[in-house]
Scaffold this motif. Structure first.
Motif, PDB file in Angstrom:
ATOM      1  N   GLN A  86      -0.527   6.462   7.893  1.00 41.41           N
ATOM      2  CA  GLN A  86       0.388   6.066   6.803  1.00 41.41           C
ATOM      3  C   GLN A  86       0.045   6.676   5.440  1.00 41.41           C
ATOM      4  O   GLN A  86       0.929   7.283   4.804  1.00 41.41           O
ATOM      5  N   PRO A  87      -1.191   6.554   4.939  1.00 39.57           N
ATOM      6  CA  PRO A  87      -1.468   7.154   3.630  1.00 39.57           C
ATOM      7  C   PRO A  87      -1.304   8.671   3.626  1.00 39.57           C
ATOM      8  O   PRO A  87      -0.901   9.253   2.618  1.00 39.57           O
ATOM      9  N   THR A  94       0.783   3.978  -2.951  1.00 40.49           N
ATOM     10  CA  THR A  94       0.496   5.390  -2.710  1.00 40.49           C
ATOM     11  C   THR A  94       1.564   6.290  -3.326  1.00 40.49           C
ATOM     12  O   THR A  94       1.251   7.335  -3.897  1.00 40.49           O
ATOM     13  N   ALA A 102       0.824  -1.213   0.000  1.00 36.71           N
ATOM     14  CA  ALA A 102       0.000   0.000   0.000  1.00 36.71           C
ATOM     15  C   ALA A 102       0.858   1.264   0.000  1.00 36.71           C
ATOM     16  O   ALA A 102       0.515   2.258  -0.645  1.00 36.71           O
ATOM     17  N   SER A 162       2.547   9.330   3.618  1.00 39.42           N
ATOM     18  CA  SER A 162       3.097   8.996   2.303  1.00 39.42           C
ATOM     19  C   SER A 162       2.706  10.035   1.250  1.00 39.42           C
ATOM     20  O   SER A 162       3.528  10.438   0.420  1.00 39.42           O
ATOM     21  N   ASN A 163       1.457  10.497   1.295  1.00 37.72           N
ATOM     22  CA  ASN A 163       1.010  11.530   0.353  1.00 37.72           C
ATOM     23  C   ASN A 163       1.735  12.854   0.591  1.00 37.72           C
ATOM     24  O   ASN A 163       2.146  13.523  -0.356  1.00 37.72           O
ATOM     25  N   CYS A 192      -5.499  -2.707   3.905  1.00 38.95           N
ATOM     26  CA  CYS A 192      -4.495  -1.664   3.668  1.00 38.95           C
ATOM     27  C   CYS A 192      -4.719  -0.959   2.335  1.00 38.95           C
ATOM     28  O   CYS A 192      -4.670   0.281   2.261  1.00 38.95           O
ATOM     29  N   SER A 240       6.689   5.066   6.013  1.00 37.29           N
ATOM     30  CA  SER A 240       5.796   5.841   5.149  1.00 37.29           C
ATOM     31  C   SER A 240       6.526   6.863   4.292  1.00 37.29           C
ATOM     32  O   SER A 240       6.019   7.280   3.250  1.00 37.29           O
ATOM     33  N   ASN A 253      -5.926   2.956   1.739  1.00 40.33           N
ATOM     34  CA  ASN A 253      -5.074   3.870   0.977  1.00 40.33           C
ATOM     35  C   ASN A 253      -5.742   4.365  -0.301  1.00 40.33           C
ATOM     36  O   ASN A 253      -5.293   5.340  -0.900  1.00 40.33           O
TER      37      ASN A 253
END
Length: 434
Positions: free
Chosen positions: A282-283, A73, A69, A286-287, A142, A368, A146
């Motif tokens: 996490q998402p 992402t 994931a 990461s973004n 996950c 991440s 995401n």
């Protein structure tokens, strides 16, 4: 995401994921409660011996799910989902073979004796045979989260856990299936969760699907590296349980192991909350990293730390004020020795949670932002490199109290190292960008 209110997004993702993870962790907690009521302290001890394998299965699914994931992402490459499914298939075959052929020797290796062997091997065989569903469920949770659908992930996790609680009661009491019933109920829960998650594939906003491609070793290694800290976080729970079971068995016998079973299973729920915070973030991390938005990265780390500390303090206060009541729920035989050991252990063991939560958070942060090396270092230190020698040293000096103190001492040492690594990478969050 750069123009949106990051606090509102954080609250949405993290709250939904915490609720879902609490529900997911209740699989084993439900087993603990119903086995305590329907099988007794021997069943409770057997469950505690078997739990490390459940942690390993759960960790393997999270490793593939989180690793895949995160890479999805950062790149939006559709083949990542397919590679994750290939990887899951390989792991599933291994677990299936273990369940079908090696449940008895595996139980013995984990510490089961003549009294607990039958119950332990029964539970292990069923859980291992359902491993493909556990792994696939974690992967889809996950990816769906995401893919901007955290609400569906939460619903799926809660539905699976609720079904487990209902089936636990039915299988253990009206049907009298004992340990087999508890394991079978737990095994069915990810199947129900998967049915709900599958709805995401019919949505127009779905951005991942299976692609026609070959298995690529490079992708498997990449997914493993990014998700390795998630595996170690879960695996460390299993390793700690194995080591503590051995030490406690020598100090206090099966009653001591049963008492630790209560503590360990409640701990899994608290750890699930911390995991829920880190996975919910996490998402977003990461973004923000992909957009080079250090301002958001700094805020997310701050929000995560505050949330973790608040939950840690509340949890510890509950353990101080209500330890006897909590233990009594799992002590159907009203065993005074078990109650005394568990209450004392609960109050010492729970002092670790503030440090545990921050370490898990920093670990997830590094994964991440595509720095798996640092996440792996933290995970391995707290998972087995430090905690095992500390456990043997403290137990030899302070007996059972030394065992209970081990987690706190270990996590404090690791936290110092975590802060050092974070300071060395302060460039990720110090150059504010509005």
């Amino acid at each position: 995401m750069a123009t949106k209110n990051i606090k509102k997004i954080y609250i949405r993702y993290v709250s939904l994921n915490i609720i879902g993870m609490i529900g997911l962790s209740c699989n084993i907690l439900a087993d603990t409660f119903f086995i305590a009521q329907g099988v007794g302290s021997i069943g409770l001890a057997a469950l505690n011996i078997a739990i490390p394998i459940y942690s390993f299965i759960h960790g393997a699914g999270l490793m593939i799910g989180m690793g895949g994931a995160i890479r999805f992402t950062l790149t939006k490459a559709n083949t990542i989902f397919t590679q994750s499914i290939y990887y899951a298939s390989i792991m599933s075959v291994i677990f299936l073979l273990l369940g079908l052929s090696f449940s008895v020797p595996l139980s013995t290796m984990l510490g089961a004796d003549a009294v607990t062997l039958a119950n332990t091997s029964t539970y292990l065989k069923i859980i291992l045979c359902f491993a493909p569903f556990f792994i696939l469920n974690n992967i889809l949770i996950c990816f769906v989260r995401n893919d901007n659908n955290p609400q569906l992930s939460m619903i799926a996790m809660l539905a699976g856990s609720l079904s487990n609680i209902i089936l636990d009661f039915i299988f253990i009491f009206p049907l009298g299936l004992g340990m087999f019933g508890a394991a079978f109920a737990t095994g069915l829960s990810p199947c129900i969760s998967l049915l709900i998650l599958s709805n995401h594939f019919f949505k127009k906003k779905n951005t991942f699907k299976l692609q026609k491609c070959m298995l690529h070793l490079k992708s498997i290694v990449d997914i493993s590296c990014l998700g390795f800290s998630a595996l170690i976080t879960e695996l460390s729970s299993g390793i700690v349980i194995i080591v503590f079971n051995i030490l406690i068995l020598n100090i206090a016998g099966n009653i001591g192991v049963a008492a630790y079973g209560i503590i360990a299973n409640i701990t899994l729920v608290v750890l699930a909350i911390f995991t829920g915070i880190s996975q919910g973030m996490q998402p977003l991390i990461s973004n923000s990293f992909k957009e080079n938005n250090r301002h958001h990265l700094k805020k997310l780390l701050k929000y995560g730390t505050i949330t973790t500390l608040i939950i840690s303090i509340i949890t510890y206060l509950i353990s101080i004020l209500y330890a006897e009541i909590i233990v009594s729920f799992f002590n159907s035989e009203a065993n005074l020795e078990l109650a005394k050991i568990a209450v004392n252990g609960l109050q010492i063991y729970f002092t670790a949670f503030s440090f545990v939560g921050i370490n898990i958070l920093i670990c997830a942060f590094f994964s991440s932002v595509d720095k798996p090396k640092y996440a792996s270092i933290i995970s391995m230190l707290r998972g087995f490199i430090i905690i095992i020698p500390v456990a043997f040293i403290l137990s030899s000096q302070f007996g059972l109290n030394g065992v209970w103190m081990t987690l706190t001492v270990t996590e404090i040492i690791v936290l110092i190292i975590s802060f050092t690594l974070l300071y060395r990478n302060k460039g990720l969050i110090t150059c504010d960008q509005k």
